[in-house]
Design an enzyme around this catalytic site. Structure first.
Site, PDB file in Angstrom:
ATOM      1  N   GLY A  76       0.703  -1.247  -0.027  1.00 16.39           N
ATOM      2  CA  GLY A  76      -0.088   0.007  -0.025  1.00 16.39           C
ATOM      3  C   GLY A  76       1.008   1.421   0.134  1.00 16.39           C
ATOM      4  N   THR A  77       1.866   1.216   0.632  1.00 16.35           N
ATOM      5  CA  THR A  77       2.617   2.388   0.889  1.00 16.35           C
ATOM      6  C   THR A  77       3.417   2.776  -0.663  1.00 16.35           C
ATOM      7  OG1 THR A  77       3.466   1.791   3.185  1.00 16.35           O
ATOM      8  CG2 THR A  77       5.081   3.399   1.842  1.00 16.35           C
ATOM      9  N   ASN A 158      -7.442   4.315   9.292  1.00 12.01           N
ATOM     10  CA  ASN A 158      -6.775   2.890  10.161  1.00 12.01           C
ATOM     11  C   ASN A 158      -7.006   3.044  11.628  1.00 12.01           C
ATOM     12  OD1 ASN A 158      -4.867   4.941   9.189  1.00 12.01           O
ATOM     13  ND2 ASN A 158      -3.735   3.757  10.694  1.00 12.01           N
ATOM     14  N   GLN A 186      -7.878   0.525   4.036  1.00  8.59           N
ATOM     15  CA  GLN A 186      -8.806   0.388   5.148  1.00  8.59           C
ATOM     16  C   GLN A 186     -10.272   0.143   4.655  1.00  8.59           C
ATOM     17  OE1 GLN A 186      -8.012  -1.087   7.920  1.00  8.59           O
ATOM     18  NE2 GLN A 186      -5.762  -0.341   8.175  1.00  8.59           N
ATOM     19  N   GLY A 207      -2.822  -5.908  -0.014  1.00 10.83           N
ATOM     20  CA  GLY A 207      -3.139  -7.420   0.377  1.00 10.83           C
ATOM     21  C   GLY A 207      -3.395  -7.819   1.512  1.00 10.83           C
ATOM     22  N   HIS A 208      -2.218  -7.427   2.591  1.00 14.06           N
ATOM     23  CA  HIS A 208      -2.600  -7.834   3.816  1.00 14.06           C
ATOM     24  C   HIS A 208      -3.586  -7.541   4.836  1.00 14.06           C
ATOM     25  CE1 HIS A 208       0.011  -4.926   6.548  1.00 14.06           C
ATOM     26  NE2 HIS A 208       0.289  -4.538   5.447  1.00 14.06           N
ATOM     27  N   THR A 244       9.903  -8.091 -11.824  1.00 17.95           N
ATOM     28  CA  THR A 244       9.171  -9.088 -11.974  1.00 17.95           C
ATOM     29  C   THR A 244       8.158  -9.150 -10.779  1.00 17.95           C
ATOM     30  OG1 THR A 244      11.157 -10.192 -13.114  1.00 17.95           O
ATOM     31  CG2 THR A 244       9.364 -11.630 -12.401  1.00 17.95           C
ATOM     32  N   CYS A 332       3.865   3.522  19.833  1.00 21.55           N
ATOM     33  CA  CYS A 332       4.939   2.802  20.531  1.00 21.55           C
ATOM     34  C   CYS A 332       5.860   2.683  19.560  1.00 21.55           C
ATOM     35  CB  CYS A 332       4.453   1.518  21.197  1.00 21.55           C
ATOM     36  SG  CYS A 332       3.449   0.790  19.948  1.00 21.55           S
TER      37      CYS A 332
HETATM   38  C1  LIG Z   1      -1.647  -0.406   6.184  1.00 16.51           C
HETATM   39  C2  LIG Z   1      -1.957   0.699   5.792  1.00 16.51           C
HETATM   40  C3  LIG Z   1      -1.144   1.193   4.499  1.00 16.51           C
HETATM   41  C4  LIG Z   1       0.113   0.754   4.221  1.00 16.51           C
HETATM   42  O1  LIG Z   1      -0.096  -0.607   3.430  1.00 16.51           O
HETATM   43  P1  LIG Z   1       1.371  -1.562   3.592  1.00 16.51           P
HETATM   44  O2  LIG Z   1       1.064  -2.598   2.471  1.00 16.51           O
HETATM   45  O3  LIG Z   1       1.507  -1.926   4.613  1.00 16.51           O
HETATM   46  O4  LIG Z   1       2.542  -0.770   3.033  1.00 16.51           O
HETATM   47  C5  LIG Z   1      -1.556   2.518   3.946  1.00 16.51           C
HETATM   48  N1  LIG Z   1      -2.559   3.172   4.287  1.00 16.51           N
HETATM   49  C6  LIG Z   1      -3.477   2.629   5.463  1.00 16.51           C
HETATM   50  C7  LIG Z   1      -4.589   3.287   5.714  1.00 16.51           C
HETATM   51  C8  LIG Z   1      -3.117   1.374   5.844  1.00 16.51           C
HETATM   52  O5  LIG Z   1      -3.824   1.015   6.838  1.00 16.51           O
END
Ligand SMILES: *Cc1c(COP(=O)(O)O)cnc(C)c1O
Length: 396
Positions: A76-77, A158, A186, A207-208, A244, A332
């Site tokens: 996502g980043t 988030n 989110q 994805g995660h 890739t 933290c």
């Molecule tokens: C987790 C998150 C991200 C980052 O996603 P990653 O795949 O961990 O880089 C970006 N934006 C929001 C709102 C998130 O919750």
């Protein structure tokens, strides 16, 4: 005491999610037999390319996009950075970015770095939020200028789950000829999204956060949107993202999107009901506790609750003893106990911001788990308050 994994009560799904067994199943062949390079000309590579094609269609369907509008990234980043940096390059004369005070670090830190870059003079407007975590549309409308290159506003927060009216905001940006990006990491899989009926130019997902593996993401780029790649390299993703492809994870993400579409209804009924039960149970059983975030404009799975005069970190430690996993609102990660920038932007008082806990559920949570947590937390809070020299009592 029970041990991990398997015995955890996992209520930290906004941090990351369990990979769905159905997702693991479709990934396995791509980690074993189907190891070809999808860019290769031989049939063996072609079979792998088929996996990517299916995944692209599955992702596109979940968000109402065309498969050609989907590019796979590493997270996502990366998707967030790609969208903003592209917009700044395609309109190099424009130096203004609009975002909010409550963005994820992926956008927050990027904007801070852009401002700090010498010789570039990027200007960032960070929209305020009210006590509910909601944006003022008038302030937004006024912030859009001739110089604005891109608006980047998260779809759902988030930490609090608060949902912004990004579709309305994107329409306004379009009217003013400004590109619009939304970090929907989110939101995807939790609320319905239909990009065909929106004016959104870029959307990030990861994805995660929706039961696929870590290390794979997507950037949606509306057809016709001017674009400059972040990673230059080979002609993967039609030249829009070199490198890739992480084939197994991408195939998994595709399946996860398919599952998310099937479970969207359950997320907004059963999961939401569990969240509400948890929230009401805690707010009514713990004195001096309060909800952070809008009561209705909120993701169905998230409850951010402050327990006044206790440290979030201490609450988490005690929850750990019962295998309950959640997050605190203190950062933290930075090694300090600064209350989160999100809660500070909402004006949550110091005594409450320090004791905030984010519970984020998923379709894997059960009612028994919620009942257990609602039973345990009041005891934990009471014992911590008894030890606190600051606790003024229930009534003050
Ligand atoms: C987790 C998150 C991200 C980052 O996603 P990653 O795949 O961990 O880089 C970006 N934006 C929001 C709102 C998130 O919750």
């Amino acid at each position: 005491m029970k041990t991990f994994p398997g015995d955890e009560i996992y209520m930290d799904n906004n941090a990351t999610t369990k990979v769905a067994p159905e997702v693991v199943e479709v990934m396995m062949p791509y980690l074993t037999d189907y190891y070809g390079n999808p860019s290769s000309m031989h049939v063996f590579g072609g079979q792998v390319a088929e996996g990517l094609k299916t995944a692209r269609e599955q992702v596109a369907r979940l968000v109402g996009a065309d498969p050609e509008e989907i590019i796979f990234t590493s997270c996502g980043t990366e998707s967030d950075s790609t969208a903003v940096l592209s917009a700044l390059q395609v309109s190099a004369d424009k130096r203004h970015i609009i975002t909010t005070r409550v963005e994820h670090p992926a956008i927050k830190t990027l904007c801070e770095n852009l401002e700090a870059l010498t010789g570039h003079k990027h200007r960032v407007t960070r929209l305020k939020v009210d006590a509910d975590g909601m944006i003022d549309m008038d302030e937004y409308a006024k912030a859009l200028t001739e110089d604005t290159a891109i608006v980047s506003i998260m779809w759902a927060n988030n930490e609090t789950g608060v949902i912004f009216p990004v579709e309305e905001m994107a329409r306004l940006a379009k009217e003013r000829g400004v590109l619009f990006h939304t970090d929907a990491v989110q939101a995807v899989g939790k609320i319905p999204i239909n990009l065909k009926e929106s004016a959104i130019d870029f959307l990030s997902l990861s994805g995660h956060k929706l039961h696929a593996p870590k290390g794979v993401g997507v950037l949606y780029i509306r057809r016709g949107t001017p674009f400059v790649p972040f990673l230059a390299g080979g002609h993967q993703e039609k030249g829009r993202r070199g490198g890739t492809e992480n084939v197994a994870s991408i195939v998994g993400l595709g399946r996860a999107c398919e599952l998310a579409a099937e479970k969207l209804e359950e997320e907004n009924t059963r999961v939401k009901a569990l969240r509400d039960k948890l929230e009401h149970g805690l707010l009514s059983n713990v004195p001096r506790s309060m909800l952070n975030g809008h009561t209705t404009e909120r993701l169905p799975n998230t409850a951010n609750i402050s327990f006044e005069y206790v440290e979030g970190e201490s609450i988490l430690l005690h929850m750990n003893r019962h295998n309950i996993c959640a997050s605190s609102g203190s950062a933290c990660t930075s090694g300090s106990l600064e209350p989160s920038h999100v809660l500070r932007a909402m004006g949550v008082p110091f005594t409450a911001a320090h004791g905030s806990i984010r519970f984020s559920l998923s379709v894997y949570n059960t009612e028994e788990e919620v009942d257990f947590v609602v039973g345990k937390i009041p005891e934990i809070i009471e014992s911590l308050r008894k030890m606190s020299p600051f606790w003024p009592g229930e009534e003050t």
